[in-house]
Design a protein around this motif. Structure first.
Motif, PDB file in Angstrom:
ATOM      1  N   GLY A  22     -20.511  -7.591  -9.678  1.00  0.00           N
ATOM      2  CA  GLY A  22     -21.964  -7.451  -9.132  1.00  0.00           C
ATOM      3  C   GLY A  22     -22.001  -6.124  -8.169  1.00  0.00           C
ATOM      4  O   GLY A  22     -20.970  -5.494  -7.920  1.00  0.00           O
ATOM      5  N   VAL A  23     -23.448  -5.689  -8.037  1.00  0.00           N
ATOM      6  CA  VAL A  23     -23.502  -4.497  -7.276  1.00  0.00           C
ATOM      7  C   VAL A  23     -23.003  -4.625  -5.676  1.00  0.00           C
ATOM      8  O   VAL A  23     -22.378  -3.762  -5.314  1.00  0.00           O
ATOM      9  N   VAL A  24     -23.053  -5.845  -5.356  1.00  0.00           N
ATOM     10  CA  VAL A  24     -22.705  -6.197  -3.992  1.00  0.00           C
ATOM     11  C   VAL A  24     -20.968  -6.007  -3.667  1.00  0.00           C
ATOM     12  O   VAL A  24     -20.600  -5.237  -2.937  1.00  0.00           O
ATOM     13  N   GLU A  25     -20.283  -6.343  -4.726  1.00  0.00           N
ATOM     14  CA  GLU A  25     -19.096  -6.370  -4.723  1.00  0.00           C
ATOM     15  C   GLU A  25     -18.626  -4.869  -4.793  1.00  0.00           C
ATOM     16  O   GLU A  25     -17.753  -4.334  -4.070  1.00  0.00           O
ATOM     17  N   ILE A  26     -19.293  -4.096  -5.760  1.00  0.00           N
ATOM     18  CA  ILE A  26     -18.869  -2.624  -5.737  1.00  0.00           C
ATOM     19  C   ILE A  26     -19.402  -1.920  -4.539  1.00  0.00           C
ATOM     20  O   ILE A  26     -18.543  -1.085  -4.004  1.00  0.00           O
ATOM     21  N   ILE A  27     -20.591  -2.313  -3.821  1.00  0.00           N
ATOM     22  CA  ILE A  27     -20.959  -1.552  -2.811  1.00  0.00           C
ATOM     23  C   ILE A  27     -19.736  -2.285  -1.661  1.00  0.00           C
ATOM     24  O   ILE A  27     -19.480  -1.170  -0.843  1.00  0.00           O
ATOM     25  N   LEU A  28     -19.106  -3.091  -1.456  1.00  0.00           N
ATOM     26  CA  LEU A  28     -18.199  -3.598  -0.526  1.00  0.00           C
ATOM     27  C   LEU A  28     -16.865  -3.005  -0.651  1.00  0.00           C
ATOM     28  O   LEU A  28     -16.402  -2.361   0.185  1.00  0.00           O
ATOM     29  N   ILE A  29     -16.452  -2.820  -2.007  1.00  0.00           N
ATOM     30  CA  ILE A  29     -15.418  -2.084  -2.216  1.00  0.00           C
ATOM     31  C   ILE A  29     -15.491  -0.580  -1.601  1.00  0.00           C
ATOM     32  O   ILE A  29     -14.601   0.148  -1.279  1.00  0.00           O
ATOM     33  N   LEU A  30     -16.799  -0.016  -2.125  1.00  0.00           N
ATOM     34  CA  LEU A  30     -16.814   1.377  -1.542  1.00  0.00           C
ATOM     35  C   LEU A  30     -16.899   1.611   0.074  1.00  0.00           C
ATOM     36  O   LEU A  30     -16.247   2.436   0.015  1.00  0.00           O
ATOM     37  N   VAL A  31     -17.470   0.714   0.596  1.00  0.00           N
ATOM     38  CA  VAL A  31     -17.651   0.659   2.023  1.00  0.00           C
ATOM     39  C   VAL A  31     -16.087   0.571   2.628  1.00  0.00           C
ATOM     40  O   VAL A  31     -15.938   1.365   3.529  1.00  0.00           O
ATOM     41  N   VAL A  32     -15.379  -0.481   2.213  1.00  0.00           N
ATOM     42  CA  VAL A  32     -13.922  -0.369   2.378  1.00  0.00           C
ATOM     43  C   VAL A  32     -13.117   0.825   2.278  1.00  0.00           C
ATOM     44  O   VAL A  32     -12.243   1.236   2.911  1.00  0.00           O
ATOM     45  N   LEU A  33     -13.212   1.355   0.940  1.00  0.00           N
ATOM     46  CA  LEU A  33     -12.457   2.530   0.740  1.00  0.00           C
ATOM     47  C   LEU A  33     -12.906   3.807   1.475  1.00  0.00           C
ATOM     48  O   LEU A  33     -12.081   4.575   2.178  1.00  0.00           O
ATOM     49  N   ILE A  34     -14.429   4.158   2.064  1.00  0.00           N
ATOM     50  CA  ILE A  34     -14.729   5.030   2.656  1.00  0.00           C
ATOM     51  C   ILE A  34     -14.083   4.709   4.029  1.00  0.00           C
ATOM     52  O   ILE A  34     -13.852   5.759   4.974  1.00  0.00           O
ATOM     53  N   SER A  35     -14.348   3.751   4.707  1.00  0.00           N
ATOM     54  CA  SER A  35     -13.711   3.224   5.879  1.00  0.00           C
ATOM     55  C   SER A  35     -12.125   3.561   6.154  1.00  0.00           C
ATOM     56  O   SER A  35     -11.841   4.223   6.969  1.00  0.00           O
ATOM     57  N   LYS A  41      -8.092   9.947   8.201  1.00  0.00           N
ATOM     58  CA  LYS A  41      -8.347  11.332   7.523  1.00  0.00           C
ATOM     59  C   LYS A  41      -7.179  12.193   7.998  1.00  0.00           C
ATOM     60  O   LYS A  41      -6.892  12.934   7.314  1.00  0.00           O
ATOM     61  N   SER A  42      -7.006  12.273   9.222  1.00  0.00           N
ATOM     62  CA  SER A  42      -6.009  13.103   9.696  1.00  0.00           C
ATOM     63  C   SER A  42      -4.559  13.027   9.000  1.00  0.00           C
ATOM     64  O   SER A  42      -4.014  13.932   8.486  1.00  0.00           O
ATOM     65  N   GLN A  43      -4.342  11.802   8.944  1.00  0.00           N
ATOM     66  CA  GLN A  43      -2.852  11.625   8.139  1.00  0.00           C
ATOM     67  C   GLN A  43      -2.988  11.815   6.585  1.00  0.00           C
ATOM     68  O   GLN A  43      -1.987  12.398   6.229  1.00  0.00           O
ATOM     69  N   LEU A  44      -4.086  11.601   6.006  1.00  0.00           N
ATOM     70  CA  LEU A  44      -4.249  11.938   4.608  1.00  0.00           C
ATOM     71  C   LEU A  44      -4.323  13.522   4.499  1.00  0.00           C
ATOM     72  O   LEU A  44      -3.735  14.239   3.750  1.00  0.00           O
ATOM     73  N   THR A  45      -5.047  14.361   5.235  1.00  0.00           N
ATOM     74  CA  THR A  45      -5.073  15.681   5.312  1.00  0.00           C
ATOM     75  C   THR A  45      -3.632  16.387   5.581  1.00  0.00           C
ATOM     76  O   THR A  45      -3.174  17.277   4.678  1.00  0.00           O
ATOM     77  N   SER A  46      -2.928  15.671   6.461  1.00  0.00           N
ATOM     78  CA  SER A  46      -1.547  16.036   6.604  1.00  0.00           C
ATOM     79  C   SER A  46      -0.842  15.888   5.607  1.00  0.00           C
ATOM     80  O   SER A  46       0.332  16.712   5.048  1.00  0.00           O
ATOM     81  N   LEU A  47      -0.926  14.692   4.844  1.00  0.00           N
ATOM     82  CA  LEU A  47      -0.006  14.434   3.528  1.00  0.00           C
ATOM     83  C   LEU A  47      -0.335  15.425   2.484  1.00  0.00           C
ATOM     84  O   LEU A  47       0.634  15.937   1.899  1.00  0.00           O
ATOM     85  N   VAL A  48      -1.590  15.442   2.266  1.00  0.00           N
ATOM     86  CA  VAL A  48      -1.974  16.437   1.157  1.00  0.00           C
ATOM     87  C   VAL A  48      -1.406  17.852   1.420  1.00  0.00           C
ATOM     88  O   VAL A  48      -1.095  18.542   0.473  1.00  0.00           O
ATOM     89  N   GLU A  49      -1.730  18.259   2.635  1.00  0.00           N
ATOM     90  CA  GLU A  49      -1.255  19.782   2.939  1.00  0.00           C
ATOM     91  C   GLU A  49       0.315  19.789   2.732  1.00  0.00           C
ATOM     92  O   GLU A  49       0.704  20.855   2.134  1.00  0.00           O
ATOM     93  N   THR A  50       1.071  18.909   3.091  1.00  0.00           N
ATOM     94  CA  THR A  50       2.626  18.814   2.996  1.00  0.00           C
ATOM     95  C   THR A  50       2.798  18.936   1.345  1.00  0.00           C
ATOM     96  O   THR A  50       3.762  19.613   1.026  1.00  0.00           O
TER      97      THR A  50
END
Length: 62
Positions: A22-35, A41-50
């Motif tokens: 359902g739409v609610v489940e998709i929204i919850l998954i997106l909220v968790v991923l964005i969170s 963010k800083s760890q991911l940026t560092s990893l991608v740069e490396t």
């Protein structure tokens, strides 16, 4: 012959099945991923740069 009928029946059932995510489940998954992205963010940026630095340095040797 009955196998063909059974296969068609199963495909039709699958396509007509209204149960799904359902739409609610998709929204919850997106909220968790964005969170997670905001929190790490800083760890991911560092990893991608490396990773890109390693790709660039090793691709120059080809």
């Amino acid at each position: 012959m009955w196998r063909v009928w059974y296969l068609k029946h199963r495909v039709r059932e699958t396509l007509e099945n209204k149960d799904g995510v359902g739409v609610v489940e998709i929204i919850l998954i997106l909220v968790v991923l964005i969170s997670l992205v905001v929190i790490f963010k800083s760890q991911l940026t560092s990893l991608v740069e490396t990773i890109f630095e390693k790709i660039t340095s090793e691709s120059s040797g080809i």
